[in-house]
Design a protein around this motif. Structure first.
Motif, PDB file in Angstrom:
ATOM      1  N   ARG A 198       0.841  -1.193   0.000  1.00  0.00           N
ATOM      2  CA  ARG A 198       0.000   0.000   0.000  1.00  0.00           C
ATOM      3  C   ARG A 198       0.885   1.256   0.000  1.00  0.00           C
ATOM      4  NH1 ARG A 198      -4.613   2.617   0.942  1.00  0.00           N
ATOM      5  NH2 ARG A 198      -4.711   4.288   2.492  1.00  0.00           N
ATOM      6  N   ASP A 205       4.197  -1.248   4.103  1.00  0.00           N
ATOM      7  CA  ASP A 205       2.995  -1.789   4.718  1.00  0.00           C
ATOM      8  C   ASP A 205       2.025  -2.231   3.640  1.00  0.00           C
ATOM      9  OD1 ASP A 205       2.006  -1.904   7.693  1.00  0.00           O
ATOM     10  OD2 ASP A 205       0.250  -1.525   6.447  1.00  0.00           O
ATOM     11  N   TRP A 206       1.326  -3.333   3.928  1.00  0.00           N
ATOM     12  CA  TRP A 206       0.395  -3.898   2.953  1.00  0.00           C
ATOM     13  C   TRP A 206      -1.059  -3.800   3.401  1.00  0.00           C
ATOM     14  CZ3 TRP A 206       5.387  -5.008   2.786  1.00  0.00           C
ATOM     15  CH2 TRP A 206       5.976  -5.301   1.563  1.00  0.00           C
ATOM     16  N   ARG A 207      -1.308  -3.277   4.559  1.00  0.00           N
ATOM     17  CA  ARG A 207      -2.667  -3.240   5.079  1.00  0.00           C
ATOM     18  C   ARG A 207      -3.473  -2.166   4.373  1.00  0.00           C
ATOM     19  NH1 ARG A 207      -1.173  -2.309  11.170  1.00  0.00           N
ATOM     20  NH2 ARG A 207       0.263  -0.896  10.068  1.00  0.00           N
ATOM     21  N   SER A 208      -4.695  -2.538   3.969  1.00  0.00           N
ATOM     22  CA  SER A 208      -5.518  -1.603   3.208  1.00  0.00           C
ATOM     23  C   SER A 208      -5.910  -0.380   4.021  1.00  0.00           C
ATOM     24  CB  SER A 208      -6.776  -2.308   2.693  1.00  0.00           C
ATOM     25  OG  SER A 208      -7.527  -2.813   3.775  1.00  0.00           O
ATOM     26  N   THR A 228       4.577  -1.843   8.962  1.00  0.00           N
ATOM     27  CA  THR A 228       4.768  -3.127   9.612  1.00  0.00           C
ATOM     28  C   THR A 228       6.158  -3.710   9.388  1.00  0.00           C
ATOM     29  OG1 THR A 228       2.418  -3.599   9.283  1.00  0.00           O
ATOM     30  CG2 THR A 228       3.842  -5.471   9.801  1.00  0.00           C
ATOM     31  N   SER A 288      -4.042   1.110   6.350  1.00  0.00           N
ATOM     32  CA  SER A 288      -2.910   1.855   6.882  1.00  0.00           C
ATOM     33  C   SER A 288      -2.913   3.294   6.370  1.00  0.00           C
ATOM     34  CB  SER A 288      -1.598   1.170   6.495  1.00  0.00           C
ATOM     35  OG  SER A 288      -0.499   1.911   6.999  1.00  0.00           O
TER      36      SER A 288
END
Length: 125
Positions: free
Chosen positions: A32, A99-102, A113, A104
């Motif tokens: 992301r 970070d890969w969290r949608s 992360t 974030s």
């Protein structure tokens, strides 16, 4: 397991340039956001700049704006930091983060992360 590896640090005289690279491995998915942070001895970690990998928008710390440029590589989850007009106060360990969290927000270090091991940048007067 996602891993980030930085490279490109070194020593340079004030006014010089360096280019840092970061490559993420361990996932086929585009992050992301990715960013560069730095920490000098005795100082807190500070954000240098971030990029939202989907749209390519960037944000920089005021101290580096106009001198540093973040960009993405052609390969997924690769990141560069072009540093020009370097100053002695830019001396620090530089870290790549992602970070890969949608959800974030990618605004501060706590939003990221995964971190690389760091690469040292030293700027002499």
């Amino acid at each position: 397991l996602v891993q980030l590896v930085e490279s490109g640090g070194g020593s340079v005289q004030a006014g010089g340039s360096l280019r840092l690279s970061c490559a993420a491995s361990g996932t086929p998915y585009r992050s992301r956001c990715m960013g560069w942070f730095r920490q000098a001895p005795g100082k807190e970690r500070e954000g240098v700049g971030i990029i939202y990998t989907g749209g390519g928008s960037t944000d920089y710390a005021a101290s580096v704006k106009g001198r540093f440029t973040i960009s993405q590589g052609n390969a997924k989850n690769t990141l560069y930091l072009q540093m020009n007009s370097l100053k002695p106060e830019d001396t620090a360990m530089y870290y790549c983060a992602a970070d890969w969290r949608s959800g974030s927000t990618c605004r501060t270090g706590s939003d990221f992360t995964y971190w690389g091991q760091g690469t040292q940048v030293t700027v002499s007067p």
